[in-house]
Design a protein around this motif. Sequence first.
Motif, mmCIF file in Angstrom:
data_model
loop_
_atom_site.group_PDB
_atom_site.id
_atom_site.type_symbol
_atom_site.label_atom_id
_atom_site.label_comp_id
_atom_site.label_asym_id
_atom_site.label_seq_id
_atom_site.Cartn_x
_atom_site.Cartn_y
_atom_site.Cartn_z
ATOM 1 N N ASN A 122 -1.712 5.026 7.967
ATOM 2 C CA ASN A 122 -1.396 4.013 6.964
ATOM 3 C C ASN A 122 -1.908 2.649 7.417
ATOM 4 O OD1 ASN A 122 0.582 2.923 8.792
ATOM 5 N ND2 ASN A 122 2.039 4.459 8.086
ATOM 6 N N ILE A 123 -1.660 1.622 6.621
ATOM 7 C CA ILE A 123 -2.141 0.280 6.945
ATOM 8 C C ILE A 123 -1.499 -0.236 8.234
ATOM 9 C CG2 ILE A 123 -2.212 -2.126 6.171
ATOM 10 C CD1 ILE A 123 -4.129 -0.346 4.671
ATOM 11 N N ALA A 124 -0.205 0.046 8.431
ATOM 12 C CA ALA A 124 0.471 -0.396 9.654
ATOM 13 C C ALA A 124 -0.220 0.167 10.890
ATOM 14 C CB ALA A 124 1.941 0.018 9.625
ATOM 15 N N ASP A 125 -0.585 1.446 10.860
ATOM 16 C CA ASP A 125 -1.294 2.055 11.986
ATOM 17 C C ASP A 125 -2.638 1.363 12.214
ATOM 18 O OD1 ASP A 125 0.787 3.905 12.150
ATOM 19 O OD2 ASP A 125 -0.237 5.336 10.844
ATOM 20 N N ALA A 126 -3.341 1.054 11.107
ATOM 21 C CA ALA A 126 -4.639 0.391 11.212
ATOM 22 C C ALA A 126 -4.490 -0.998 11.825
ATOM 23 C CB ALA A 126 -5.286 0.295 9.833
ATOM 24 N N ARG A 159 14.423 2.704 6.185
ATOM 25 C CA ARG A 159 14.718 3.058 4.794
ATOM 26 C C ARG A 159 14.783 4.564 4.577
ATOM 27 N NH1 ARG A 159 10.500 0.640 0.869
ATOM 28 N NH2 ARG A 159 11.939 1.587 -0.642
ATOM 29 N N PHE A 160 13.804 5.290 5.126
ATOM 30 C CA PHE A 160 13.656 6.707 4.778
ATOM 31 C C PHE A 160 13.907 7.676 5.928
ATOM 32 C CE2 PHE A 160 10.197 4.362 2.409
ATOM 33 C CZ PHE A 160 10.895 4.255 1.216
ATOM 34 N N GLY A 161 13.758 7.205 7.152
ATOM 35 C CA GLY A 161 13.825 8.118 8.289
ATOM 36 C C GLY A 161 12.490 8.740 8.608
ATOM 37 N N TYR A 162 11.435 8.322 7.919
ATOM 38 C CA TYR A 162 10.073 8.788 8.167
ATOM 39 C C TYR A 162 9.109 7.676 7.766
ATOM 40 C CZ TYR A 162 10.445 9.684 3.125
ATOM 41 O OH TYR A 162 10.657 9.553 1.780
ATOM 42 N N VAL A 163 7.842 7.849 8.133
ATOM 43 C CA VAL A 163 6.802 6.878 7.797
ATOM 44 C C VAL A 163 5.903 7.476 6.723
ATOM 45 C CG1 VAL A 163 4.750 5.678 8.667
ATOM 46 C CG2 VAL A 163 6.834 5.752 10.043
ATOM 47 N N ILE A 164 5.553 6.678 5.723
ATOM 48 C CA ILE A 164 4.641 7.124 4.671
ATOM 49 C C ILE A 164 3.206 6.947 5.158
ATOM 50 C CG2 ILE A 164 3.786 6.683 2.336
ATOM 51 C CD1 ILE A 164 6.621 5.698 1.646
ATOM 52 N N ASP A 165 2.456 8.039 5.213
ATOM 53 C CA ASP A 165 1.029 8.015 5.544
ATOM 54 C C ASP A 165 0.242 8.476 4.320
ATOM 55 O OD1 ASP A 165 1.401 7.168 8.153
ATOM 56 O OD2 ASP A 165 1.540 9.215 8.938
ATOM 57 N N PHE A 166 -0.968 7.952 4.144
ATOM 58 C CA PHE A 166 -1.727 8.353 2.955
ATOM 59 C C PHE A 166 -3.240 8.210 3.099
ATOM 60 C CE2 PHE A 166 -0.966 3.855 2.585
ATOM 61 C CZ PHE A 166 -2.112 3.334 2.003
ATOM 62 N N ILE A 167 -3.727 7.593 4.160
ATOM 63 C CA ILE A 167 -5.177 7.399 4.310
ATOM 64 C C ILE A 167 -5.749 8.555 5.127
ATOM 65 C CG2 ILE A 167 -7.002 5.859 5.109
ATOM 66 C CD1 ILE A 167 -4.968 3.555 4.914
ATOM 67 N N VAL A 168 -6.731 9.237 4.557
ATOM 68 C CA VAL A 168 -7.368 10.371 5.230
ATOM 69 C C VAL A 168 -8.841 10.044 5.459
ATOM 70 C CG1 VAL A 168 -7.988 12.806 5.091
ATOM 71 C CG2 VAL A 168 -5.798 12.036 4.181
ATOM 72 N N TRP A 169 -9.256 10.003 6.718
ATOM 73 C CA TRP A 169 -10.674 9.900 7.065
ATOM 74 C C TRP A 169 -11.113 11.253 7.592
ATOM 75 C CZ3 TRP A 169 -11.075 4.574 10.038
ATOM 76 C CH2 TRP A 169 -10.977 3.546 9.084
ATOM 77 N N LYS A 170 -12.262 11.700 7.144
ATOM 78 C CA LYS A 170 -12.701 13.046 7.505
ATOM 79 C C LYS A 170 -14.218 13.161 7.418
ATOM 80 C CE LYS A 170 -12.111 14.634 2.734
ATOM 81 N NZ LYS A 170 -11.461 15.605 1.832
ATOM 82 N N SER A 174 0.831 -1.209 0.000
ATOM 83 C CA SER A 174 0.000 0.000 0.000
ATOM 84 C C SER A 174 0.863 1.256 0.000
ATOM 85 C CB SER A 174 -0.945 -0.008 1.208
ATOM 86 O OG SER A 174 -0.224 0.096 2.430
ATOM 87 N N LYS A 175 2.000 1.211 0.687
ATOM 88 C CA LYS A 175 2.897 2.370 0.693
ATOM 89 C C LYS A 175 3.598 2.525 -0.653
ATOM 90 C CE LYS A 175 3.634 2.308 5.690
ATOM 91 N NZ LYS A 175 4.492 1.811 6.796
ATOM 92 N N TRP A 176 3.882 1.398 -1.317
ATOM 93 C CA TRP A 176 4.420 1.480 -2.675
ATOM 94 C C TRP A 176 3.421 2.174 -3.594
ATOM 95 C CZ3 TRP A 176 1.994 -0.584 -6.931
ATOM 96 C CH2 TRP A 176 2.686 -0.467 -8.148
ATOM 97 N N TYR A 177 2.144 1.821 -3.465
ATOM 98 C CA TYR A 177 1.100 2.480 -4.259
ATOM 99 C C TYR A 177 1.096 3.981 -3.992
ATOM 100 C CZ TYR A 177 -3.483 4.311 -5.470
ATOM 101 O OH TYR A 177 -4.486 5.111 -5.967
ATOM 102 N N ALA A 178 1.111 4.351 -2.710
ATOM 103 C CA ALA A 178 1.082 5.767 -2.352
ATOM 104 C C ALA A 178 2.294 6.507 -2.902
ATOM 105 C CB ALA A 178 1.014 5.914 -0.828
ATOM 106 N N GLU A 179 3.452 5.865 -2.804
ATOM 107 C CA GLU A 179 4.690 6.507 -3.263
ATOM 108 C C GLU A 179 4.719 6.630 -4.783
ATOM 109 O OE1 GLU A 179 9.280 6.338 -1.739
ATOM 110 O OE2 GLU A 179 8.217 4.462 -2.009
ATOM 111 N N THR A 180 4.108 5.680 -5.480
ATOM 112 C CA THR A 180 4.157 5.653 -6.941
ATOM 113 C C THR A 180 3.063 6.494 -7.584
ATOM 114 O OG1 THR A 180 5.058 3.409 -6.832
ATOM 115 C CG2 THR A 180 4.215 4.138 -8.963
ATOM 116 N N ILE A 205 10.248 -0.657 8.991
ATOM 117 C CA ILE A 205 10.882 -0.710 7.664
ATOM 118 C C ILE A 205 10.951 0.683 7.052
ATOM 119 C CG2 ILE A 205 10.596 -1.554 5.295
ATOM 120 C CD1 ILE A 205 9.397 -4.118 6.525
ATOM 121 N N ASP A 206 9.873 1.457 7.162
ATOM 122 C CA ASP A 206 9.876 2.827 6.635
ATOM 123 C C ASP A 206 10.946 3.678 7.300
ATOM 124 O OD1 ASP A 206 7.685 2.073 5.167
ATOM 125 O OD2 ASP A 206 6.521 3.868 5.644
ATOM 126 N N ARG A 207 11.001 3.602 8.623
ATOM 127 C CA ARG A 207 11.962 4.449 9.342
ATOM 128 C C ARG A 207 13.396 4.043 9.045
ATOM 129 N NH1 ARG A 207 7.846 4.133 13.681
ATOM 130 N NH2 ARG A 207 6.881 6.195 13.796
#
Length: 245
Positions: free
Chosen positions: A211-215, A189-200, A26-32, A185-187
Amino acid sequence: MKNASLMKYGLFALIVVLGVALDQWSKWYAETWLATERPGFFSHPIVLEVPEQAEGTTVEAYLTETFEANTPEEVKTIAQLYTRTEDGQQLHPESELEAGQVIEVTNREVTVIEGYWDYQYTRNPGAAFGIFADKDSSFRKPFFLAVSLLAVFIILGLLRGVQNDQRLLLWALALIASGALGNFIDRARFGYVIDFIVWKYTDAHRWPTFNIADALICVGVAFMVIEMIRDVMRERREGAKLEEV
């Protein structure tokens, strides 16, 4: 007894592997396929190489075919405002493309449910809700890596005590471990976590991007609470039976 123990660890490992795989995909999708430009913070464009079959097509037509999850109005906005050449020159919706040409899209979001659920790329250098995000990276990265590994070791220790009939607790520990490893793995590789899911609820009320990991971690904690409640209720029933005797 030994077979039951092997099945327990085997199921745990399978859930963790599948959970981490889902999170990383899912993070690959977000990044791509998602793009965000935040001046002063970071720039993450979508980089596209025009294929031969798109030779001579306009920017808007090419993006319409490429970004199928966006509405025509959204694609038109992206083509007008957020598309440029590799060297930074702004493109227009009617600009014709050449095969092999590299273009960048600087902003793209995907709406899942209008007004309630979006996909938007962002980076979180801190913990949940941005905690410690403003700390120096020389402290922040090793701190979060150490905390993630410690959490996994604690979970493995708890796993040893899980009984064969405590399947919900097994799932809880596996899901929490999956989420911890996914963000680890994110931290790393990158030093940060990729987030992309917004509920509002409209743009006025937004849950922090996750992100999925948080879920997985949240679902795991919920399962653990349910298992604890079940244990308390079971003990009360057994206590009541003893009193009756």
